[in-house]
Design a protein around this motif. Structure first.
Motif, mmCIF file in Angstrom:
data_model
loop_
_atom_site.group_PDB
_atom_site.id
_atom_site.type_symbol
_atom_site.label_atom_id
_atom_site.label_comp_id
_atom_site.label_asym_id
_atom_site.label_seq_id
_atom_site.Cartn_x
_atom_site.Cartn_y
_atom_site.Cartn_z
ATOM 1 N N LYS A 1 68.725 89.776 12.990
ATOM 2 C CA LYS A 1 67.299 90.049 13.247
ATOM 3 C C LYS A 1 67.116 91.523 13.626
ATOM 4 N N PHE A 2 68.051 92.029 14.414
ATOM 5 C CA PHE A 2 68.009 93.448 14.801
ATOM 6 C C PHE A 2 68.083 94.340 13.565
ATOM 7 N N ILE A 3 68.941 93.974 12.615
ATOM 8 C CA ILE A 3 69.083 94.764 11.389
ATOM 9 C C ILE A 3 67.796 94.727 10.578
ATOM 10 N N VAL A 4 67.242 93.543 10.395
ATOM 11 C CA VAL A 4 66.013 93.397 9.601
ATOM 12 C C VAL A 4 64.870 94.194 10.224
ATOM 13 N N ASP A 5 64.740 94.121 11.539
ATOM 14 C CA ASP A 5 63.655 94.852 12.213
ATOM 15 C C ASP A 5 63.869 96.359 12.126
ATOM 16 N N THR A 6 65.124 96.786 12.218
ATOM 17 C CA THR A 6 65.421 98.221 12.216
ATOM 18 C C THR A 6 65.138 98.848 10.866
ATOM 19 N N ILE A 7 65.530 98.189 9.773
ATOM 20 C CA ILE A 7 65.389 98.799 8.447
ATOM 21 C C ILE A 7 63.945 98.804 7.955
ATOM 22 N N THR A 8 63.036 98.149 8.666
ATOM 23 C CA THR A 8 61.626 98.213 8.261
ATOM 24 C C THR A 8 61.010 99.569 8.607
ATOM 25 N N HIS A 9 61.629 100.291 9.537
ATOM 26 C CA HIS A 9 61.080 101.572 9.983
ATOM 27 C C HIS A 9 61.755 102.767 9.312
ATOM 28 N N GLU A 10 63.002 102.590 8.872
ATOM 29 C CA GLU A 10 63.757 103.723 8.341
ATOM 30 C C GLU A 10 64.883 103.202 7.456
ATOM 31 N N SER A 11 65.354 104.043 6.536
ATOM 32 C CA SER A 11 66.433 103.651 5.641
ATOM 33 C C SER A 11 67.777 103.675 6.367
ATOM 34 N N TYR A 12 68.575 102.651 6.162
ATOM 35 C CA TYR A 12 69.915 102.548 6.744
ATOM 36 C C TYR A 12 70.877 102.077 5.675
ATOM 37 N N PHE A 13 72.145 102.445 5.840
ATOM 38 C CA PHE A 13 73.216 101.873 5.039
ATOM 39 C C PHE A 13 73.742 100.674 5.819
ATOM 40 N N SER B 1 73.244 83.018 3.488
ATOM 41 C CA SER B 1 73.738 84.334 3.100
ATOM 42 C C SER B 1 73.013 84.839 1.864
ATOM 43 N N ARG B 2 72.795 83.933 0.908
ATOM 44 C CA ARG B 2 72.106 84.320 -0.328
ATOM 45 C C ARG B 2 70.686 84.788 -0.043
ATOM 46 N N LYS B 3 69.973 84.008 0.772
ATOM 47 C CA LYS B 3 68.596 84.377 1.086
ATOM 48 C C LYS B 3 68.540 85.690 1.870
ATOM 49 N N PHE B 4 69.531 85.912 2.750
ATOM 50 C CA PHE B 4 69.524 87.128 3.542
ATOM 51 C C PHE B 4 69.773 88.356 2.654
ATOM 52 N N VAL B 5 70.721 88.245 1.723
ATOM 53 C CA VAL B 5 70.987 89.356 0.805
ATOM 54 C C VAL B 5 69.773 89.611 -0.082
ATOM 55 N N GLU B 6 69.140 88.549 -0.545
ATOM 56 C CA GLU B 6 67.939 88.701 -1.376
ATOM 57 C C GLU B 6 66.834 89.416 -0.607
ATOM 58 N N LYS B 7 66.705 89.105 0.689
ATOM 59 C CA LYS B 7 65.695 89.770 1.501
ATOM 60 C C LYS B 7 66.005 91.261 1.657
ATOM 61 N N LEU B 8 67.283 91.580 1.890
ATOM 62 C CA LEU B 8 67.673 92.979 2.031
ATOM 63 C C LEU B 8 67.390 93.753 0.741
ATOM 64 N N VAL B 9 67.736 93.158 -0.390
ATOM 65 C CA VAL B 9 67.501 93.814 -1.678
ATOM 66 C C VAL B 9 66.003 94.002 -1.920
ATOM 67 N N ALA B 10 65.224 93.013 -1.493
ATOM 68 C CA ALA B 10 63.765 93.107 -1.666
ATOM 69 C C ALA B 10 63.160 94.244 -0.858
#
Length: 591
Positions: free
Chosen positions: A487-499, A518-527
């Motif tokens: 959740k911390f990762i998802v919230d953080t990358i909404t404000h700035e680009s991260y690797f 895992s599949r849904k989480f990767v799909e969300k990151l790619v989206a």
């Protein structure tokens, strides 16, 4: 001297400094013998000429002066020997660390933070960590500055930091002199506590104390002369002595409090004065180093001279512990008041600048470590900073802490908004690869050279989820801790680009649920147009590559040859076919 071979440099300088230390030891021995000889000769001369008091006095004065000179020379030579002994230790340590023996050094574990973007996951701190391997800081503030630099996740001004580190790498002698000088003083009070004390200090002496001690000294000398010439009674001198003690006594309580504080901070000021002097007198070419050097310059005097003035006043106030000196010094010369006024004047004039000076010293202490690391690895390369959105394009990329004889390097190109899924057998190298990529990003952002044959890098911040643990203190399960991290990762990358670097996520649930999640989480990151890598044993996750152009599959392989497991640790494109858990269970006779 050619400094392209660090080991030869350290061996040569170790030999030279050992020779110099031995020479200084011989000088110390000679001076010790000479000191005793002067004392005995002076005593014998006075005894032989005792009946001729003028000659005896002359011998006594001359002998005492010579004894003090020899003692002073002995002290200077002893200090020089300590300096060269410190240089011997520095070069010995470098040779030892280069051999792989560094696990007994400070590991910086106190800087590890589970809530930080990556410090828990990539062996940045702790035993065998990157920090433990590179740290050469000599003061606690420098150590903290180094840790903060490694954790900064700062993608601005990378090239400026590269230039500064490259220049410091080219100054091994200056760096070693800096460290050796810093190691000669044992500091009790940290700089932060001193800055707080200076900021909150309230002076207690009135302004008339600026001139009163001088007037009092002149009067004391005059009264003493008149007493010796019997113009005044000796009683007058005695009354004057008590009068001076009375003036001093008005402020004795607060002076005692200041003296107590001074005793614990004077060594810090003495150490920083030496280091500021080295910084001021060195010539720097790069913008960042010149900027830091300019930060400690004033229009009137050098910061090192200003520090030395305070150190002398602190020493003078500390000498009040001599009873006889305290009585006559305060009674006739108001020494406590004079020294206290000087200290208070210094605090009022320079107290607000001390934090800048301390910060610069800490900066050079930390950056000397980075320069030292660069000097020790001439085969590493500074990444070429790219303006294109090609995050990493590296040839021969390896983990900087692995033995070069065993390390297997990889070529990798990952563009912005691409997401790699890495599969592989147990122990095939997936986790090491993730830490290699992560360290490349951290080191490149800091301005360090990376362990690669070449690297083109588009600066990006790093965020990871590789090591999650449950917490009895927070009453949280392993699975909940992992969800919190994601959740911390998802919230953080909404404000700035991260690797993003992920290692086997959702381990705390059943395999079917894990595969779906895992599949849904990767799909969300790619989206969200994220860039990153995930390592997994779940081969079903690799199916996403067929559906999403941004996803690429890579793997590390394992083979069974002659009933032995063989790893080549090479990154290959595609999906892993060979797993080894059953083979290992059987090989180790567990099943």
């Amino acid at each position: 001297m050619n400094t392209s071979n660090p080991k030869e440099y350290y061996k040569t300088h170790l030999e030279n400094y050992n020779i110099k230390s031995t020479q200084l030891y011989r000088q110390m021995t000679t001076l010790s013998v000479l000191r005793i000889s002067v004392f005995l000769a002076t005593t014998f001369g006075i005894y032989m000429c005792f009946n001729y008091w003028q000659i005896a006095l002359l011998i006594g004065v001359a002998g005492t002066a010579l004894f003090i000179y020899v003692l002073s020379r002995h002290t200077d030579v002893k200090q020089q020997k300590r300096f060269y002994d410190a240089l011997v230790e520095i070069n010995t340590d470098e040779i030892t660390i280069a051999s792989g023996d560094f696990h007994d050094r400070d590991d910086g574990l106190e800087f590890q933070d589970p809530k930080h973007y990556y410090s828990l996951d990539i062996d940045l701190f702790g035993r065998g960590s990157f920090f433990q391997f590179i740290n050469r800081t000599t003061i606690s503030e420098g150590k903290t500055k180094l840790a903060d630099t490694l954790k900064a996740n700062d993608i601005n001004h990378v090239e400026a930091r590269q230039e500064a580190i490259r220049e410091l790498a080219s100054k091994p002698k200056w760096r070693q002199f800096y460290n050796a000088n810093a190691s000669l003083v044992t500091v009790e009070t940290p700089a932060k506590a001193i800055i707080e004390w200076l900021g909150g200090y309230k002076p207690f002496l009135p302004k008339l104390m600026k001139w009163l001690p001088l007037v009092f000294i002149i009067c004391s000398i005059l009264i003493f002369v008149l007493t010796v010439t019997e113009v005044l009674s000796q009683m007058i001198l005695g009354y004057w002595l008590f009068f001076g003690l009375g003036i001093t006594g008005l402020y004795v309580k607060k002076t005692n409090e200041l003296s107590s504080k001074v005793d614990s901070v004077k060594d810090t000021f003495r150490q920083y004065a030496m280091l500021l002097d080295l910084i001021e007198n060195e010539t720097f070419q790069t913008e960042l180093l010149n900027q830091k050097q300019h930060q400690i310059k004033l229009d009137t005097e050098k910061a090192s001279i200003i520090f030395k003035k305070l150190a002398r006043s602190l020493d003078a106030l500390d000498n009040r512990n001599n009873i006889i000196g305290a009585i006559f010094g305060n009674g006739l010369f108001l020494t406590d008041i004079k020294n206290t006024y000087r200290i208070e004047k210094w605090i009022g004039q320079y107290g607000d600048k001390v934090s800048d000076w301390f910060e610069v010293v800490s900066f050079f202490d930390a950056y000397n470590t980075l320069g030292n690391y660069t000097f020790n690895h001439p085969e590493f390369v500074f990444p070429t900073i790219s303006k294109e959105n090609k995050v990493i394009e590296a040839k021969g990329l390896g983990h900087p802490l692995l033995d070069t004889r065993k390390r297997v390097d990889s070529d990798i190109t990952i563009k912005g908004e691409e997401f790699f899924i890495v599969t592989g057998a147990n122990m095939a190298g997936k986790s090491t690869f993730l830490r290699t990529i992560s360290l490349h990003i951290v080191m490149a952002n800091v301005g360090l050279p990376v362990c690669a044959a070449s690297s083109v890098y588009y600066p990006v911040k790093l965020i990871t989820s590789m090591r999650t643990s449950d917490s009895l203190t927070d009453d949280s399960s392993y699975f909940f801790s992992e969800l919190t991290r994601l959740k911390f990762i998802v919230d953080t990358i909404t404000h700035e680009s991260y690797f993003i670097v992920l290692d086997e996520i959702l381990k705390g649930t059943n395999s079917t649920d894990k595969a779906i999640g895992s599949r849904k989480f990767v799909e969300k990151l790619v989206a969200t147009h994220a860039t990153g890598i995930i390592a997994t044993h779940d081969l079903s996750l690799c199916e996403i590559e067929k559906e999403l152009e941004e996803v690429k599959n890579y793997y590390f392989d394992a083979e069974i040859i002659d009933d032995e497991l063989y790893f080549d640790y090479k990154l290959k494109q595609g999906v892993c076919k060979n797993m080894n858990a059953s083979f290992l269970l059987n090989k180790m006779k567990i099943i």
